[in-house]
Scaffold this motif. Structure first.
Motif, PDB file in Angstrom:
ATOM      1  N   HIS A  63       0.817  -1.217   0.000  1.00 42.33           N
ATOM      2  CA  HIS A  63       0.000   0.000   0.000  1.00 42.33           C
ATOM      3  C   HIS A  63       0.847   1.261   0.000  1.00 42.33           C
ATOM      4  O   HIS A  63       0.384   2.326  -0.402  1.00 42.33           O
ATOM      5  CB  HIS A  63      -0.914   0.018   1.229  1.00 42.33           C
ATOM      6  N   ASN A  64       2.086   1.154   0.452  1.00 36.50           N
ATOM      7  CA  ASN A  64       2.905   2.346   0.658  1.00 36.50           C
ATOM      8  C   ASN A  64       3.915   2.602  -0.455  1.00 36.50           C
ATOM      9  O   ASN A  64       4.888   3.327  -0.239  1.00 36.50           O
ATOM     10  CB  ASN A  64       3.648   2.227   1.998  1.00 36.50           C
ATOM     11  N   LEU A  65       3.730   2.010  -1.619  1.00 37.34           N
ATOM     12  CA  LEU A  65       4.652   2.241  -2.736  1.00 37.34           C
ATOM     13  C   LEU A  65       4.347   3.603  -3.367  1.00 37.34           C
ATOM     14  O   LEU A  65       3.344   3.779  -4.059  1.00 37.34           O
ATOM     15  CB  LEU A  65       4.532   1.111  -3.760  1.00 37.34           C
ATOM     16  N   ARG A  66       5.239   4.556  -3.136  1.00 35.19           N
ATOM     17  CA  ARG A  66       4.956   5.946  -3.545  1.00 35.19           C
ATOM     18  C   ARG A  66       4.939   6.149  -5.050  1.00 35.19           C
ATOM     19  O   ARG A  66       4.276   7.059  -5.554  1.00 35.19           O
ATOM     20  CB  ARG A  66       5.987   6.882  -2.909  1.00 35.19           C
ATOM     21  N   ALA A  67       5.667   5.322  -5.782  1.00 29.92           N
ATOM     22  CA  ALA A  67       5.749   5.515  -7.238  1.00 29.92           C
ATOM     23  C   ALA A  67       4.383   5.358  -7.902  1.00 29.92           C
ATOM     24  O   ALA A  67       4.137   5.945  -8.959  1.00 29.92           O
ATOM     25  CB  ALA A  67       6.731   4.524  -7.850  1.00 29.92           C
ATOM     26  N   ALA A  68       3.493   4.588  -7.271  1.00 34.08           N
ATOM     27  CA  ALA A  68       2.161   4.380  -7.849  1.00 34.08           C
ATOM     28  C   ALA A  68       1.365   5.680  -7.919  1.00 34.08           C
ATOM     29  O   ALA A  68       0.449   5.816  -8.734  1.00 34.08           O
ATOM     30  CB  ALA A  68       1.394   3.348  -7.035  1.00 34.08           C
ATOM     31  N   ALA A  69       1.728   6.638  -7.076  1.00 32.02           N
ATOM     32  CA  ALA A  69       0.991   7.908  -7.032  1.00 32.02           C
ATOM     33  C   ALA A  69       1.626   8.991  -7.899  1.00 32.02           C
ATOM     34  O   ALA A  69       1.094  10.100  -7.987  1.00 32.02           O
ATOM     35  CB  ALA A  69       0.910   8.401  -5.586  1.00 32.02           C
ATOM     36  N   TYR A  70       2.740   8.693  -8.556  1.00 34.36           N
ATOM     37  CA  TYR A  70       3.400   9.707  -9.387  1.00 34.36           C
ATOM     38  C   TYR A  70       2.524  10.098 -10.575  1.00 34.36           C
ATOM     39  O   TYR A  70       1.892   9.255 -11.207  1.00 34.36           O
ATOM     40  CB  TYR A  70       4.745   9.197  -9.909  1.00 34.36           C
ATOM     41  N   ARG A  71       2.518  11.386 -10.872  1.00 37.87           N
ATOM     42  CA  ARG A  71       1.791  11.922 -12.019  1.00 37.87           C
ATOM     43  C   ARG A  71       2.661  12.969 -12.715  1.00 37.87           C
ATOM     44  O   ARG A  71       3.638  13.437 -12.165  1.00 37.87           O
ATOM     45  CB  ARG A  71       0.473  12.583 -11.569  1.00 37.87           C
ATOM     46  N   GLY A  72       2.287  13.318 -13.924  1.00 36.52           N
ATOM     47  CA  GLY A  72       2.943  14.410 -14.631  1.00 36.52           C
ATOM     48  C   GLY A  72       4.422  14.200 -14.857  1.00 36.52           C
ATOM     49  O   GLY A  72       4.880  13.125 -15.248  1.00 36.52           O
ATOM     50  N   THR A  73       5.211  15.261 -14.575  1.00 34.15           N
ATOM     51  CA  THR A  73       6.652  15.219 -14.861  1.00 34.15           C
ATOM     52  C   THR A  73       7.358  14.142 -14.042  1.00 34.15           C
ATOM     53  O   THR A  73       8.288  13.498 -14.526  1.00 34.15           O
ATOM     54  CB  THR A  73       7.297  16.583 -14.557  1.00 34.15           C
TER      55      THR A  73
END
Length: 704
Positions: free
Chosen positions: A390-400
Motif C-alpha cells: 500500500h505504501n509504494l509511492r511511485a504508484a501515485a506519481y503523475r505528470g513530470t
C-alpha cells in the motif's frame, strides 16, 4: 443503442449541489469539471415536498440551450430511484466555459419556458451569447475526451455518478467540432495545458491535445491534415501538429518534408524540433542495421539538444534528450540530463467539490449484466492488503515525476540497479565525498600525525554507497560556486602543508627520516588536484531525483521479495497466495519497472480471483502488441461492459482498440469473433456499437 442508466445522488439541502458548483468557479484552473445536471422532484404521495437529485455528465452536445434542455427532457422518462415514485418539476444543466471562465446554465421547469444564462466567477448572472455558446460547445467536446476513462477504471472511480457519452458520433458532428476548433484555435492557449507543459502556447494546450487525441482515436487523419493545413497558412508553428497527424497516418515522407520546410522558416521552434527528435527516435527503434540506428540517434540527439536551448524551462525537451541518451546507451549523460529536467507540480483535472449527499443510488441496466463483473464491487472491499504494498509511492506519481521515473526505470531495466548506482556515483557528488571536501575546507589545520597527502588519498577512494542511499539530496542548497570555492581553499591548504615538518623538543623544525611507506609530496599534490578536479566536474543530485532513487529502491526491494518468494514456493510445489488487490498492485509494480511478463502473470492471478478492469487493461496492452486477436476481443468486450455498467458508453482507448483490430483483420472477421464469444447477446451488442462507430467513420477495414 440503449443509453447508460442514470445515477442519482440525493441532496441533504435543496440546491446544495448548484450552490457548491457556483462557489467553486473561482478556483477552477483547467477545462472545468464534468457538467452538472440537477433535478427537482416531487414525491407522488407527498406533493408538498421537494427532493433535489443530481448527477454529472460529459459528451452531451452543448452548442445551444435547446440541446441541453433536450437532455434534461430525456431524464423525465427514466424510472430509477426517486424517479419511480416522484415526478420531475424542473431541471438545471450547468456546463463550464473555460475560455470565458463562466458557467453556462439552462433552467427548464415542467411545464414552462426554458431560461438560459451564465454565471461568472463572482457568482453574478450574465447574458448567454452565441460566442459564449461556441466556446462552451468546444470545451464540452474537449472535456469528454480529457475526462474519458482509458479502460482501467481509474478515471471512473475518481468521481461518483458520471455519465460519459461520445461527443462526436458521425461526420456531421465531426464537422461541427472541427469548425469550432478552427474558429477558436489561436485562443487555445487560454485553456491551459497538460501538467508536463510549463507555458501553454498555440500548439501545446488542451485544445491541441484534444484534437490530436480525436484523430488518434478515430483515425480521421484526412480531416486533421485538412484542418492543420488551413491553420498553417496563418502561423508556421502549426506545422508541428500537421506533421504529427501525417506521422499518425503513415505519411512519413510528407511529414518530414513539412517539418524540414517549417524549421528553415522558424529554426528555434522547440515543438517542431521535439517532434523531429521523437520521430527519429521511433525510427531508430525499427532501424534494420546498427549503423542506421546510430545515424538516426545522432540526428535525434542534434534536434533534442537544440530544443532544450530553444525552451530551457520546458520539461518535455529535457526528457526527450534524456530518452535519446538512453537509446544511445550513454548512461552518464542520460542521468546528467535527467537531473537537469525542470519539474512542475502536478495540476490534476478539475473535479466537482460536492457536499455530503443524503443518499446515493447507482442503478444497473439489465443490458450490462455479467456475473464476473457484477461480483467485483462486493469482493474488492473485503480484501486484505500487505501494508508494504500500500505504501509504494511511485504508484501515485503523475505528470513530470511519472515521466522522469519511467526514464529511470528504463535505465534500470537495461543495465540493472548495481550498475545504475555506479553511474550515479560517477555523475553526482556522493554524500561521503561531499562531507570529506567540506571537512577539509572548514578544518584546514592538520594534527602532527596527519598531512594533506594521506587525507587526499583517503578522499580519492570513498566507500561505495549502500543500496538506496540518498546521495547528495540533503545537500541541495550547496551551490556549484560554493563547491568550487571550497575546493580551491583546500588545495591551497594542501600546498602549504605538502612538506610535513615536526617540531623538536627545542621548538625548532627537525628533519625526520621519511618512512618507506610515505607518499612523495609531489605525488600527493597531484592526487589532491585530481581528486578535487574530479569533484568539481561532478554535480549535485537534485532533491527530487534523489527521492526518485529512494522510491525506485523501494519498488525494486518489494519486487525482488515477491519474485524470490514465488521461486521458493514453486521449488517446493506450493501455491503462492495473495489477495486479488495484492496481485493487482504487484502487476502494476512489475509494469512500472518494465517487467512485462511478470506484470501479465500477476494480472492473470488477480483476474483468477475476481474481475479487475485495471488488471484486464494491463493485459490488453500485451494482447494488442502481440496481435492476439481473439484475446484482445474477449478483453475488450468485458472492459466495454464494465464501463457501461458504470454509466460510460465512451472510452477513446477502447474505441481505438476496436478500430485497429478492424484495420488489421477486417470488420467482418472482428464482428464474427465478437458474436462467437460465449457471452450474453446484450453484452455483445455494447461492443458491436463500437464497431458500428468505425463503420460510420468509414475506418480502414470496414469496407470488406
Amino acid at each position: 443503442m440503449v443509453a447508460p442508466a442514470v445515477p442519482e445522488i440525493t441532496e441533504e439541502i435543496l440546491h446544495d449541489a448548484i450552490d457548491a458548483r457556483t462557489e467553486s468557479l473561482s478556483s477552477l484552473r483547467e477545462l472545468g469539471p464534468p457538467d452538472l445536471v440537477h433535478l427537482l422532484k416531487q414525491p407522488l404521495r407527498n406533493p408538498g415536498k421537494q427532493i433535489g437529485v443530481y448527477h454529472h455528465v460529459t459528451g452531451v452536445e452543448a452548442s445551444s440551450s435547446a440541446s441541453l434542455a433536450a437532455y434534461i427532457n430525456t431524464l423525465t422518462y427514466k424510472e430509477y430511484g426517486q424517479s419511480a415514485v416522484a415526478k420531475t418539476v424542473e431541471g438545471t444543466y450547468c456546463c463550464y466555459n473555460a475560455f470565458s471562465r463562466v458557467d453556462m446554465r439552462v433552467h427548464a421547469p415542467f411545464p414552462g419556458s426554458v431560461e438560459c444564462y451564465c454565471v461568472d466567477e463572482r457568482g453574478e448572472k450574465r447574458k448567454a451569447t452565441d460566442e459564449l455558446w461556441l466556446e462552451t460547445y468546444l470545451c464540452s467536446v474537449l472535456r469528454a475526451y480529457s475526462y474519458a476513462d482509458d479502460g482501467s477504471g481509474d478515471t471512473i472511480r475518481k468521481i461518483m455518478g458520471v455519465r460519459r457519452f461520445n461527443p462526436v458520433t458521425n461526420t456531421e458532428t465531426e464537422h461541427r467540432f472541427l469548425s469550432a476548433a478552427e474558429q477558436l484555435f489561436f485562443r487555445g492557449w487560454q485553456l491551459g495545458s497538460d501538467s508536463v507543459v510549463q507555458v501553454p502556447n498555440i500548439v501545446s494546450n488542451h485544445l491541441t491535445t484534444g484534437l490530436l487525441k480525436y484523430f488518434h482515436t478515430t483515425g480521421r487523419y484526412a480531416s486533421g491534415i485538412n484542418l492543420f493545413e488551413k491553420l498553417r497558412t496563418q502561423n508556421v508553428e502549426v506545422a508541428s501538429l500537421l506533421a504529427k497527424v501525417l506521422f499518425m497516418g503513415n505519411e512519413e515522407v510528407q511529414g518530414a518534408r513539412v517539418l524540414y520546410e517549417a524549421i528553415k522558416e522558424s529554426p528555434m521552434d522547440y515543438v517542431m524540433l521535439d517532434t523531429q527528435a521523437e520521430f527519429l527516435l521511433k525510427k531508430a527503434e525499427t532501424a534494420p542495421t546498427p549503423e542506421l540506428k546510430e545515424e538516426r540517434l545522432r540526428m535525434a540527439l542534434g534536434c533534442a539538444d537544440r530544443s532544450t536551448i530553444a525552451a530551457p524551462s520546458e520539461f518535455g525537451t529535457w526528457a526527450r534528450l534524456a530518452q535519446v541518451y538512453v537509446a544511445m546507451e550513454d548512461w552518464e549523460n542520460a542521468l546528467t540530463i535527467l537531473n537537469s529536467c525542470p519539474m512542475f507540480t502536478y495540476q490534476d483535472k478539475d473535479a466537482p467539490i460536492m457536499p455530503e449527499p443524503k443518499d446515493v443510488n447507482l442503478p444497473t441496466l439489465p443490458e450490462t449484466r455479467l456475473d464476473e463483473i457484477d461480483s467485483e464491487p462486493e469482493s474488492r472491499y473485503s480484501e486484505q492488503v500487505d501494508p508494504s504494498l500500500h505504501n509504494l509511492r511511485a504508484a501515485a506519481y503523475r505528470g513530470t515525476f511519472k515521466q522522469a521515473y519511467s526514464i529511470l526505470t528504463e535505465m534500470t531495466a537495461k543495465i540493472g540497479w548495481d550498475q545504475l548506482l555506479k553511474i550515479r556515483s560517477n555523475v553526482f557528488v556522493m554524500e561521503d565525498e561531499y562531507r570529506t571536501e567540506k571537512q577539509e575546507a572548514v578544518h584546514p589545520a592538520y594534527p602532527a600525525n596527519r598531512n594533506a597527502s594521506t587525507d587526499a588519498l583517503r578522499a580519492v577512494t570513498p566507500e561505495p554507497p549502500t543500496n538506496g542511499e540518498a546521495g547528495g539530496g540533503e545537500n541541495q542548497d550547496q551551490s556549484d560556486d560554493e563547491k568550487d570555492d571550497d575546493g580551491e581553499k583546500t588545495l591551497n591548504d594542501a600546498d602549504a602543508d605538502s612538506a610535513p615538518q615536526t617540531l623538536a623538543p627545542n621548538g625548532k623544525p627537525e628533519d625526520l627520516e621519511r618512512p618507506s611507506s610515505a607518499v612523495d609530496p609531489e605525488e600527493a599534490k597531484k592526487a589532491d588536484e585530481d581528486h578535487f578536479s574530479r569533484l568539481n566536474n561532478k554535480r549535485l543530485c537534485e532533491r527530487w531525483l534523489d527521492s526518485l532513487f529512494m522510491v525506485l529502491y523501494e519498488d525494486l526491494r518489494v519486487y525482488t521479495i515477491w519474485r524470490t518468494q514465488m521461486a521458493q514456493y514453486r521449488a517446493q510445489s506450493m501455491q503462492y497466495k495473495k489477495s486479488a488487490e495484492e496481485w493487482e498492485i504487484l502487476g502494476s509494480l512489475a509494469e512500472r519497472l518494465q517487467h512485462i511478463d511478470e506484470s501479465v502473470e500477476a494480472y492473470r492471478a488477480c483476474l483468477g480471483l475476481r474481475f479487475s478492469p485495471k488488471a484486464l487493461a494491463g493485459i490488453l496492452k500485451v494482447f494488442e502488441k502481440n496481435k492476439s486477436t481473439r484475446e484482445t476481443v474477449a478483453g475488450t468486450i468485458r472492459l466495454v461492459t464494465w464501463q457501461y455498467r458504470w454509466y460510460s458508453e465512451f472510452s477513446p482507448e477502447l474505441l481505438h482498440t476496436i478500430r485497429t483490430l478492424i484495420e488489421d483483420e477486417g470488420a467482418v472477421k472482428v464482428r464474427s469473433i465478437i458474436q462467437a464469444t460465449n457471452l450474453p447477446q446484450n453484452v455483445l451488442d455494447l461492443t458491436h456499437h463500437y464497431a458500428a462507430l468505425c463503420a460510420t467513420f468509414r475506418s480502414s477495414g470496414t469496407d470488406g
